[in-house]
Write a protein that holds these residues in place. Structure first.
Motif, mmCIF file in Angstrom:
data_model
loop_
_atom_site.group_PDB
_atom_site.id
_atom_site.type_symbol
_atom_site.label_atom_id
_atom_site.label_comp_id
_atom_site.label_asym_id
_atom_site.label_seq_id
_atom_site.Cartn_x
_atom_site.Cartn_y
_atom_site.Cartn_z
ATOM 1 N N GLN A 33 15.154 -12.522 19.379
ATOM 2 C CA GLN A 33 14.598 -11.642 20.619
ATOM 3 C C GLN A 33 13.990 -10.632 20.080
ATOM 4 O O GLN A 33 14.092 -9.596 20.560
ATOM 5 C CB GLN A 33 15.538 -11.305 21.590
ATOM 6 C CG GLN A 33 16.730 -12.453 21.941
ATOM 7 C CD GLN A 33 15.885 -13.549 22.755
ATOM 8 O OE1 GLN A 33 14.843 -13.261 22.922
ATOM 9 N NE2 GLN A 33 16.668 -14.763 22.750
ATOM 10 N N TYR A 109 14.321 -5.030 20.368
ATOM 11 C CA TYR A 109 15.197 -6.289 20.818
ATOM 12 C C TYR A 109 15.312 -6.197 22.454
ATOM 13 O O TYR A 109 15.191 -4.935 22.959
ATOM 14 C CB TYR A 109 16.647 -5.850 20.379
ATOM 15 C CG TYR A 109 17.582 -6.858 20.884
ATOM 16 C CD1 TYR A 109 17.761 -8.252 20.358
ATOM 17 C CD2 TYR A 109 18.421 -6.614 21.982
ATOM 18 C CE1 TYR A 109 18.707 -9.077 20.720
ATOM 19 C CE2 TYR A 109 19.417 -7.474 22.403
ATOM 20 C CZ TYR A 109 19.556 -8.710 21.874
ATOM 21 O OH TYR A 109 20.498 -9.601 22.282
ATOM 22 N N VAL A 111 17.115 -6.947 25.808
ATOM 23 C CA VAL A 111 18.481 -7.342 26.212
ATOM 24 C C VAL A 111 18.646 -8.251 26.896
ATOM 25 O O VAL A 111 17.837 -8.521 27.902
ATOM 26 C CB VAL A 111 18.953 -5.897 26.977
ATOM 27 C CG1 VAL A 111 20.341 -6.009 27.542
ATOM 28 C CG2 VAL A 111 18.979 -4.819 26.167
ATOM 29 N N GLN A 112 19.726 -9.245 26.672
ATOM 30 C CA GLN A 112 19.907 -10.345 27.205
ATOM 31 C C GLN A 112 21.064 -10.238 28.275
ATOM 32 O O GLN A 112 21.720 -9.536 27.875
ATOM 33 C CB GLN A 112 20.226 -11.567 26.190
ATOM 34 C CG GLN A 112 19.098 -11.770 25.114
ATOM 35 C CD GLN A 112 17.846 -12.119 25.842
ATOM 36 O OE1 GLN A 112 17.816 -13.151 26.640
ATOM 37 N NE2 GLN A 112 16.597 -11.270 25.738
ATOM 38 N N ASP A 115 24.866 -9.115 27.001
ATOM 39 C CA ASP A 115 24.587 -8.462 25.969
ATOM 40 C C ASP A 115 25.604 -7.139 26.192
ATOM 41 O O ASP A 115 25.549 -6.501 27.240
ATOM 42 C CB ASP A 115 23.448 -8.100 25.645
ATOM 43 C CG ASP A 115 22.793 -8.834 24.710
ATOM 44 O OD1 ASP A 115 23.342 -9.602 24.213
ATOM 45 O OD2 ASP A 115 21.484 -8.988 24.435
ATOM 46 N N THR A 116 26.032 -6.515 25.082
ATOM 47 C CA THR A 116 26.762 -5.140 25.077
ATOM 48 C C THR A 116 26.310 -4.490 24.050
ATOM 49 O O THR A 116 25.757 -5.166 22.986
ATOM 50 C CB THR A 116 28.225 -5.213 24.933
ATOM 51 O OG1 THR A 116 28.626 -5.566 23.727
ATOM 52 C CG2 THR A 116 28.998 -6.188 26.046
ATOM 53 N N ALA A 119 27.989 -5.536 20.752
ATOM 54 C CA ALA A 119 27.702 -6.895 20.197
ATOM 55 C C ALA A 119 26.134 -6.893 19.477
ATOM 56 O O ALA A 119 25.927 -7.141 18.705
ATOM 57 C CB ALA A 119 27.579 -7.910 21.408
ATOM 58 N N ILE A 120 25.217 -5.894 20.214
ATOM 59 C CA ILE A 120 23.782 -5.983 19.692
ATOM 60 C C ILE A 120 23.905 -5.289 18.488
ATOM 61 O O ILE A 120 23.445 -5.561 17.303
ATOM 62 C CB ILE A 120 22.886 -5.348 20.601
ATOM 63 C CG1 ILE A 120 22.762 -5.877 22.055
ATOM 64 C CG2 ILE A 120 21.581 -4.901 20.253
ATOM 65 C CD1 ILE A 120 22.027 -5.363 23.133
ATOM 66 N N GLN A 123 25.351 -7.346 15.537
ATOM 67 C CA GLN A 123 24.348 -8.187 15.238
ATOM 68 C C GLN A 123 23.442 -7.982 14.307
ATOM 69 O O GLN A 123 23.121 -8.573 13.067
ATOM 70 C CB GLN A 123 23.434 -8.702 16.415
ATOM 71 C CG GLN A 123 24.018 -9.824 17.271
ATOM 72 C CD GLN A 123 23.138 -10.348 18.485
ATOM 73 O OE1 GLN A 123 22.438 -9.398 18.818
ATOM 74 N NE2 GLN A 123 23.161 -11.482 18.724
#
Ligand SMILES: [Zn+2]
Length: 426
Positions: A33, A109, A111-112, A115-116, A119-120, A123
Protein backbone atom coordinates in the motif's frame (compact mmCIF):
# COMPACT_ATOMS: atom_id res chain seq x y z
CA UNK A 1 -9.63 15.06 2.51
CA UNK A 2 -7.80 17.47 0.30
CA UNK A 3 -5.41 18.38 3.06
CA UNK A 4 -4.50 14.73 3.35
CA UNK A 5 -3.25 14.78 -0.20
CA UNK A 6 -0.57 17.21 0.72
CA UNK A 7 1.35 14.49 2.36
CA UNK A 8 1.74 12.54 -0.80
CA UNK A 9 3.81 14.97 -2.68
CA UNK A 10 6.11 14.98 0.05
CA UNK A 11 7.72 11.86 -1.15
CA UNK A 12 9.70 13.11 1.35
CA UNK A 13 13.19 12.89 1.64
CA UNK A 14 15.69 14.21 3.94
CA UNK A 15 18.58 12.53 2.30
CA UNK A 16 21.93 13.78 3.26
CA UNK A 17 23.99 14.28 0.19
CA UNK A 18 27.10 15.50 1.94
CA UNK A 19 27.85 12.13 3.39
CA UNK A 20 25.74 9.21 2.32
CA UNK A 21 24.69 7.21 5.29
CA UNK A 22 25.85 3.64 5.29
CA UNK A 23 23.13 1.23 4.32
CA UNK A 24 21.32 0.05 7.38
CA UNK A 25 20.54 -3.60 7.91
CA UNK A 26 17.51 -4.52 5.89
CA UNK A 27 14.37 -4.41 7.94
CA UNK A 28 11.55 -6.81 7.34
CA UNK A 29 10.17 -6.21 3.86
CA UNK A 30 8.11 -3.05 4.06
CA UNK A 31 4.47 -3.84 3.62
CA UNK A 32 2.00 -2.98 0.96
CA UNK A 33 0.00 0.00 0.00
CA UNK A 34 2.56 2.56 -0.89
CA UNK A 35 1.21 4.98 -3.42
CA UNK A 36 2.19 7.46 -6.06
CA UNK A 37 0.51 10.60 -7.29
CA UNK A 38 -0.90 11.28 -10.75
CA UNK A 39 -1.90 14.70 -12.04
CA UNK A 40 -5.12 14.48 -14.07
CA UNK A 41 -4.58 15.46 -17.71
CA UNK A 42 -7.16 16.85 -20.13
CA UNK A 43 -9.24 13.99 -21.52
CA UNK A 44 -8.54 11.61 -18.64
CA UNK A 45 -11.32 9.66 -17.01
CA UNK A 46 -11.04 7.88 -13.70
CA UNK A 47 -11.38 4.55 -15.46
CA UNK A 48 -8.67 5.38 -18.01
CA UNK A 49 -6.33 6.33 -15.18
CA UNK A 50 -7.22 3.23 -13.18
CA UNK A 51 -6.65 1.07 -16.26
CA UNK A 52 -3.29 2.66 -16.93
CA UNK A 53 -2.04 1.90 -13.42
CA UNK A 54 -3.62 -1.55 -13.23
CA UNK A 55 -5.95 -0.69 -10.35
CA UNK A 56 -9.72 -0.65 -10.13
CA UNK A 57 -11.94 2.44 -10.23
CA UNK A 58 -13.12 1.46 -6.74
CA UNK A 59 -9.52 1.48 -5.48
CA UNK A 60 -9.13 4.96 -6.93
CA UNK A 61 -12.34 6.17 -5.30
CA UNK A 62 -11.32 4.85 -1.89
CA UNK A 63 -7.73 6.06 -2.07
CA UNK A 64 -8.87 9.57 -2.94
CA UNK A 65 -12.00 9.82 -0.84
CA UNK A 66 -14.06 10.37 -3.99
CA UNK A 67 -17.74 9.56 -4.23
CA UNK A 68 -18.35 10.33 -7.89
CA UNK A 69 -16.14 8.76 -10.57
CA UNK A 70 -17.21 11.44 -13.06
CA UNK A 71 -15.97 14.26 -10.88
CA UNK A 72 -12.29 14.69 -11.58
CA UNK A 73 -10.65 17.86 -12.78
CA UNK A 74 -7.69 18.53 -15.02
CA UNK A 75 -4.73 19.31 -12.78
CA UNK A 76 -6.19 17.47 -9.81
CA UNK A 77 -3.75 15.23 -7.98
CA UNK A 78 -4.84 11.67 -7.48
CA UNK A 79 -3.28 9.01 -5.35
CA UNK A 80 -2.61 5.84 -7.25
CA UNK A 81 -2.77 2.96 -4.79
CA UNK A 82 -0.42 0.13 -5.55
CA UNK A 83 -2.42 -2.86 -6.69
CA UNK A 84 -1.79 -5.70 -4.27
CA UNK A 85 -0.83 -8.77 -6.18
CA UNK A 86 -1.09 -12.18 -4.56
CA UNK A 87 2.29 -13.13 -6.02
CA UNK A 88 4.28 -10.28 -4.58
CA UNK A 89 2.60 -9.17 -1.44
CA UNK A 90 3.86 -5.98 -0.08
CA UNK A 91 6.79 -5.14 -2.28
CA UNK A 92 7.28 -1.44 -2.70
CA UNK A 93 8.61 0.10 -5.89
CA UNK A 94 12.32 -0.49 -6.25
CA UNK A 95 13.33 3.07 -6.97
CA UNK A 96 13.09 4.04 -3.35
CA UNK A 97 15.23 1.25 -2.05
CA UNK A 98 18.91 1.11 -1.43
CA UNK A 99 20.97 -1.88 -2.46
CA UNK A 100 20.34 -3.59 0.84
CA UNK A 101 16.64 -3.04 0.51
CA UNK A 102 16.21 -0.52 3.27
CA UNK A 103 14.16 2.59 2.66
CA UNK A 104 16.15 5.73 2.24
CA UNK A 105 13.16 7.95 1.44
CA UNK A 106 9.78 8.49 2.93
CA UNK A 107 6.90 6.65 1.35
CA UNK A 108 3.17 7.01 1.45
CA UNK A 109 0.81 4.54 3.07
CA UNK A 110 -2.93 4.42 2.51
CA UNK A 111 -4.82 3.55 5.70
CA UNK A 112 -6.81 0.31 5.34
CA UNK A 113 -9.91 -0.84 7.22
CA UNK A 114 -8.88 -2.20 10.61
CA UNK A 115 -5.53 -0.42 10.72
CA UNK A 116 -4.23 1.13 13.90
CA UNK A 117 -1.38 3.56 14.14
CA UNK A 118 0.51 1.05 16.26
CA UNK A 119 0.09 -1.71 13.67
CA UNK A 120 1.21 0.58 10.84
CA UNK A 121 4.22 1.85 12.76
CA UNK A 122 5.26 -1.68 13.69
CA UNK A 123 4.94 -2.85 10.08
CA UNK A 124 7.45 -0.25 9.03
CA UNK A 125 9.81 -0.69 11.96
CA UNK A 126 8.89 2.69 13.41
CA UNK A 127 7.48 3.95 16.67
CA UNK A 128 3.99 5.41 16.88
CA UNK A 129 5.46 8.79 17.75
CA UNK A 130 7.72 8.76 14.68
CA UNK A 131 4.67 8.22 12.45
CA UNK A 132 2.69 10.85 14.35
CA UNK A 133 5.52 13.34 14.06
CA UNK A 134 5.93 12.76 10.33
CA UNK A 135 2.22 13.41 9.78
CA UNK A 136 1.49 16.16 12.27
CA UNK A 137 -0.94 13.83 14.09
CA UNK A 138 -1.69 14.78 17.68
CA UNK A 139 -4.35 12.14 18.44
CA UNK A 140 -3.21 8.56 17.73
CA UNK A 141 -6.84 7.38 17.51
CA UNK A 142 -7.59 9.74 14.69
CA UNK A 143 -7.19 7.63 11.56
CA UNK A 144 -9.59 7.18 8.67
CA UNK A 145 -9.69 4.63 5.89
CA UNK A 146 -8.11 6.04 2.76
CA UNK A 147 -6.08 8.56 4.75
CA UNK A 148 -2.52 8.99 3.51
CA UNK A 149 0.36 8.69 5.91
CA UNK A 150 3.93 9.65 5.30
CA UNK A 151 6.16 6.81 6.37
CA UNK A 152 9.57 8.24 7.24
CA UNK A 153 12.66 6.16 6.53
CA UNK A 154 13.56 3.77 9.33
CA UNK A 155 16.94 2.91 10.68
CA UNK A 156 18.97 5.38 8.69
CA UNK A 157 20.50 7.89 11.06
CA UNK A 158 21.89 10.60 8.80
CA UNK A 159 25.55 11.35 9.18
CA UNK A 160 27.04 14.79 8.78
CA UNK A 161 30.60 16.03 8.56
CA UNK A 162 32.17 17.29 11.82
CA UNK A 163 31.40 19.48 13.67
CA UNK A 164 27.70 18.85 12.79
CA UNK A 165 26.33 16.58 15.50
CA UNK A 166 22.65 16.73 14.54
CA UNK A 167 20.46 18.46 12.00
CA UNK A 168 16.71 18.43 12.51
CA UNK A 169 14.19 19.90 10.09
CA UNK A 170 10.52 20.33 10.96
CA UNK A 171 7.97 20.01 9.65
CA UNK A 172 9.46 17.36 7.43
CA UNK A 173 8.42 17.15 4.72
CA UNK A 174 7.47 20.77 4.24
CA UNK A 175 4.89 22.22 1.86
CA UNK A 176 4.64 25.51 -0.02
CA UNK A 177 3.90 28.45 2.27
CA UNK A 178 5.09 26.79 5.48
CA UNK A 179 7.79 27.91 7.87
CA UNK A 180 10.63 25.41 8.04
CA UNK A 181 12.52 25.14 11.34
CA UNK A 182 16.17 24.12 11.06
CA UNK A 183 17.92 23.00 14.26
CA UNK A 184 21.61 22.25 14.39
CA UNK A 185 23.75 20.84 17.20
CA UNK A 186 27.52 21.13 16.98
CA UNK A 187 30.25 18.94 18.51
CA UNK A 188 32.73 21.80 18.73
CA UNK A 189 32.25 25.57 18.79
CA UNK A 190 31.57 27.20 15.43
CA UNK A 191 29.50 29.96 13.86
CA UNK A 192 26.50 28.74 11.83
CA UNK A 193 25.10 30.11 8.61
CA UNK A 194 22.84 28.64 5.99
CA UNK A 195 21.18 28.98 2.62
CA UNK A 196 17.98 27.58 1.16
CA UNK A 197 17.62 27.56 -2.61
CA UNK A 198 20.23 30.31 -2.80
CA UNK A 199 18.64 32.49 -0.10
CA UNK A 200 20.73 32.97 3.06
CA UNK A 201 19.13 32.54 6.47
CA UNK A 202 20.37 33.39 9.95
CA UNK A 203 20.78 31.23 13.00
CA UNK A 204 19.70 32.12 16.49
CA UNK A 205 21.80 30.47 19.16
CA UNK A 206 25.38 30.22 20.31
CA UNK A 207 28.51 28.47 19.08
CA UNK A 208 27.24 25.05 20.18
CA UNK A 209 24.28 25.18 17.82
CA UNK A 210 21.08 27.00 17.13
CA UNK A 211 17.89 27.26 15.10
CA UNK A 212 16.84 29.13 12.00
CA UNK A 213 13.52 29.77 10.26
CA UNK A 214 13.10 29.45 6.52
CA UNK A 215 9.97 30.70 4.78
CA UNK A 216 9.00 28.41 1.90
CA UNK A 217 7.47 30.62 -0.78
CA UNK A 218 3.86 29.81 -1.67
CA UNK A 219 4.85 29.78 -5.36
CA UNK A 220 8.06 27.76 -4.84
CA UNK A 221 7.84 25.03 -7.47
CA UNK A 222 7.47 21.63 -5.85
CA UNK A 223 10.63 19.55 -5.90
CA UNK A 224 13.80 18.84 -4.01
CA UNK A 225 16.01 21.73 -2.94
CA UNK A 226 19.40 21.93 -1.30
CA UNK A 227 19.65 23.39 2.15
CA UNK A 228 23.26 24.29 2.79
CA UNK A 229 24.62 24.57 6.32
CA UNK A 230 28.01 26.02 7.13
CA UNK A 231 29.93 25.82 10.39
CA UNK A 232 32.88 28.20 10.59
CA UNK A 233 35.41 27.44 13.33
CA UNK A 234 37.55 30.10 14.94
CA UNK A 235 40.64 28.71 13.20
CA UNK A 236 38.83 29.70 9.98
CA UNK A 237 38.24 26.17 8.82
CA UNK A 238 34.74 25.51 7.59
CA UNK A 239 32.49 22.49 7.23
CA UNK A 240 29.50 22.25 4.95
CA UNK A 241 26.50 19.95 5.22
CA UNK A 242 23.94 19.77 2.46
CA UNK A 243 20.48 18.47 3.25
CA UNK A 244 17.91 17.79 0.55
CA UNK A 245 14.51 19.25 1.35
CA UNK A 246 11.43 18.05 -0.52
CA UNK A 247 8.84 20.79 -0.96
CA UNK A 248 5.33 19.47 -1.51
CA UNK A 249 2.32 21.22 -2.96
CA UNK A 250 0.19 23.39 -0.70
CA UNK A 251 -2.78 22.34 -2.92
CA UNK A 252 -4.14 25.85 -2.96
CA UNK A 253 -7.49 26.79 -4.48
CA UNK A 254 -8.03 29.60 -6.98
CA UNK A 255 -10.33 32.55 -6.30
CA UNK A 256 -11.82 34.80 -8.95
CA UNK A 257 -12.26 38.27 -7.52
CA UNK A 258 -14.21 41.16 -9.03
CA UNK A 259 -13.08 44.62 -8.07
CA UNK A 260 -15.79 47.30 -8.38
CA UNK A 261 -15.04 49.91 -11.10
CA UNK A 262 -14.64 52.73 -8.55
CA UNK A 263 -11.84 50.77 -6.89
CA UNK A 264 -10.28 49.79 -10.20
CA UNK A 265 -7.79 52.63 -10.13
CA UNK A 266 -6.38 51.23 -6.92
CA UNK A 267 -5.07 48.32 -8.97
CA UNK A 268 -2.65 50.71 -10.71
CA UNK A 269 0.58 48.68 -10.83
CA UNK A 270 2.79 51.65 -9.87
CA UNK A 271 0.73 52.35 -6.80
CA UNK A 272 0.75 48.70 -5.77
CA UNK A 273 4.50 48.47 -6.28
CA UNK A 274 5.25 51.66 -4.33
CA UNK A 275 3.09 50.62 -1.42
CA UNK A 276 4.61 47.15 -1.37
CA UNK A 277 8.09 48.70 -1.34
CA UNK A 278 7.15 50.73 1.76
CA UNK A 279 5.98 47.78 3.81
CA UNK A 280 8.73 45.50 2.47
CA UNK A 281 11.26 48.05 3.61
CA UNK A 282 9.89 47.60 7.14
CA UNK A 283 9.87 43.79 7.23
CA UNK A 284 13.34 43.54 5.72
CA UNK A 285 14.80 44.99 8.95
CA UNK A 286 16.04 42.19 11.20
CA UNK A 287 16.12 42.81 14.93
CA UNK A 288 18.52 40.52 16.77
CA UNK A 289 16.44 38.60 19.31
CA UNK A 290 13.16 36.65 19.15
CA UNK A 291 10.50 38.55 21.10
CA UNK A 292 7.75 35.92 20.92
CA UNK A 293 7.46 32.59 22.70
CA UNK A 294 5.22 29.61 22.01
CA UNK A 295 2.42 29.37 19.47
CA UNK A 296 0.75 32.55 18.21
CA UNK A 297 -2.79 33.28 19.35
CA UNK A 298 -5.44 34.19 16.77
CA UNK A 299 -5.71 37.97 16.35
CA UNK A 300 -9.51 37.93 16.64
CA UNK A 301 -12.03 36.29 18.92
CA UNK A 302 -13.08 34.16 15.94
CA UNK A 303 -11.51 31.50 13.77
CA UNK A 304 -13.89 32.07 10.86
CA UNK A 305 -11.53 32.27 7.92
CA UNK A 306 -13.06 33.56 4.69
CA UNK A 307 -9.95 33.21 2.53
CA UNK A 308 -7.02 30.95 3.26
CA UNK A 309 -3.35 31.65 2.80
CA UNK A 310 -1.85 30.76 -0.57
CA UNK A 311 -5.07 30.87 -2.57
CA UNK A 312 -4.22 31.72 -6.16
CA UNK A 313 -6.01 34.87 -7.32
CA UNK A 314 -7.39 36.27 -10.52
CA UNK A 315 -8.72 39.84 -10.47
CA UNK A 316 -11.57 40.83 -12.81
CA UNK A 317 -11.10 37.64 -14.80
CA UNK A 318 -7.44 38.40 -15.47
CA UNK A 319 -4.73 35.74 -15.37
CA UNK A 320 -3.88 33.94 -12.13
CA UNK A 321 -0.78 35.92 -11.33
CA UNK A 322 -0.76 36.29 -7.59
CA UNK A 323 -1.55 34.44 -4.40
CA UNK A 324 -3.14 35.40 -1.11
CA UNK A 325 -0.28 36.34 1.20
CA UNK A 326 -2.30 36.00 4.40
CA UNK A 327 -5.57 34.75 5.86
CA UNK A 328 -8.78 36.76 5.85
CA UNK A 329 -11.20 36.71 8.75
CA UNK A 330 -14.66 37.96 7.75
CA UNK A 331 -15.66 39.89 10.82
CA UNK A 332 -17.88 42.89 11.35
CA UNK A 333 -16.57 46.43 11.32
CA UNK A 334 -15.23 47.47 14.71
CA UNK A 335 -14.37 43.99 16.01
CA UNK A 336 -11.29 44.17 18.23
CA UNK A 337 -7.92 42.94 16.95
CA UNK A 338 -5.40 41.56 19.44
CA UNK A 339 -1.64 41.06 19.18
CA UNK A 340 -1.15 37.29 18.65
CA UNK A 341 2.34 37.36 20.19
CA UNK A 342 4.77 39.73 21.82
CA UNK A 343 6.70 42.19 19.69
CA UNK A 344 7.36 45.78 18.81
CA UNK A 345 5.15 47.85 16.51
CA UNK A 346 7.19 48.64 13.41
CA UNK A 347 4.56 50.35 11.23
CA UNK A 348 1.13 51.88 11.82
CA UNK A 349 -0.40 53.90 9.00
CA UNK A 350 -3.26 54.17 6.50
CA UNK A 351 -2.33 53.00 2.98
CA UNK A 352 -4.25 53.01 -0.34
CA UNK A 353 -4.38 49.26 -0.95
CA UNK A 354 -3.89 47.85 2.55
CA UNK A 355 -5.96 50.48 4.34
CA UNK A 356 -5.33 50.81 8.09
CA UNK A 357 -2.09 48.86 8.38
CA UNK A 358 0.00 47.67 11.30
CA UNK A 359 3.19 45.62 11.25
CA UNK A 360 4.50 44.00 14.42
CA UNK A 361 8.18 43.01 14.55
CA UNK A 362 8.52 39.77 16.53
CA UNK A 363 12.31 39.72 16.15
CA UNK A 364 14.82 37.82 13.98
CA UNK A 365 13.03 38.80 10.76
CA UNK A 366 9.53 37.62 11.77
CA UNK A 367 6.74 40.16 11.20
CA UNK A 368 2.97 39.99 11.39
CA UNK A 369 0.74 42.38 9.42
CA UNK A 370 -2.86 43.58 9.91
CA UNK A 371 -4.59 45.26 6.96
CA UNK A 372 -7.91 47.08 6.28
CA UNK A 373 -8.40 48.22 9.89
CA UNK A 374 -10.97 50.90 10.62
CA UNK A 375 -8.85 52.18 13.47
CA UNK A 376 -5.25 51.65 14.58
CA UNK A 377 -4.59 51.83 18.33
CA UNK A 378 -0.81 51.45 18.39
CA UNK A 379 2.18 53.53 17.39
CA UNK A 380 5.58 52.66 15.98
CA UNK A 381 8.15 51.57 18.60
CA UNK A 382 5.43 50.61 21.05
CA UNK A 383 5.94 47.14 22.54
CA UNK A 384 2.97 44.78 22.64
CA UNK A 385 2.21 41.58 24.52
CA UNK A 386 0.01 38.67 23.47
CA UNK A 387 -3.63 39.72 23.73
CA UNK A 388 -3.07 43.49 23.66
CA UNK A 389 -5.77 45.37 21.77
CA UNK A 390 -4.08 46.88 18.70
CA UNK A 391 -6.93 48.02 16.44
CA UNK A 392 -10.39 47.37 14.99
CA UNK A 393 -11.59 45.47 11.94
CA UNK A 394 -12.61 47.59 8.96
CA UNK A 395 -12.93 47.66 5.21
CA UNK A 396 -10.41 50.39 4.46
CA UNK A 397 -8.15 50.28 1.40
CA UNK A 398 -8.80 47.80 -1.40
CA UNK A 399 -11.45 45.72 0.31
CA UNK A 400 -14.94 44.65 -0.73
CA UNK A 401 -16.24 44.08 2.81
CA UNK A 402 -14.99 44.50 6.37
CA UNK A 403 -12.42 41.85 7.20
CA UNK A 404 -9.03 41.43 8.79
CA UNK A 405 -6.23 40.36 6.50
CA UNK A 406 -3.53 38.84 8.70
CA UNK A 407 -0.14 37.87 7.40
CA UNK A 408 3.15 36.57 8.76
CA UNK A 409 6.51 37.20 7.06
CA UNK A 410 9.72 35.23 7.54
CA UNK A 411 12.66 37.23 6.16
CA UNK A 412 10.16 38.91 3.82
CA UNK A 413 8.54 35.67 2.61
CA UNK A 414 4.80 35.44 3.26
CA UNK A 415 4.00 32.20 5.10
CA UNK A 416 0.80 30.61 6.40
CA UNK A 417 0.00 32.34 9.72
CA UNK A 418 -2.21 29.44 10.80
CA UNK A 419 0.84 27.16 11.09
CA UNK A 420 2.14 29.62 13.71
CA UNK A 421 -1.04 29.18 15.75
CA UNK A 422 -0.88 25.37 15.62
CA UNK A 423 2.68 24.81 16.77
CA UNK A 424 5.32 26.54 18.84
CA UNK A 425 7.87 27.84 16.36
CA UNK A 426 10.78 27.21 16.67
ZN1 LIG B 1 -6.45 39.02 2.62
Amino acid sequence: MEKRLIIVLLVGLLAVTAALAPAAPAAAAPPTQTAEVYVVQAGDTLSSIAWRFGVTVDDMLVANGLTDADLILTGQQLVIPIASSPDEPGITPGENETASGSQEFSQVYVVQPGDTLFAIATQFGLTVSEVMLANGITDPHWLSVGQLLTIPPAGLPPSYPAPFAAVLLSPAPVVQGQTLVVRVDLDEPAALSGEFDGRPFRFVGDRTGGWALVGIHALQPTGVYSLTLRASRSDETQATAIVDVAVGSGLFDTEYISVPPDQGDLLDPDLIRDEYARVADVWSQVSPRPLWEGPFALPLATDRITSYFGTRRSYNEGPVSSFHAGVDFGESEGSPIYAPAAGRVAFAEFLDVRGGSTLIDHGVGIYSGYWHQSQILVQPEQTVETGDLIGFVGGTGLSTAPHLHWEVRVAGIAVDPIQWTKMAIP
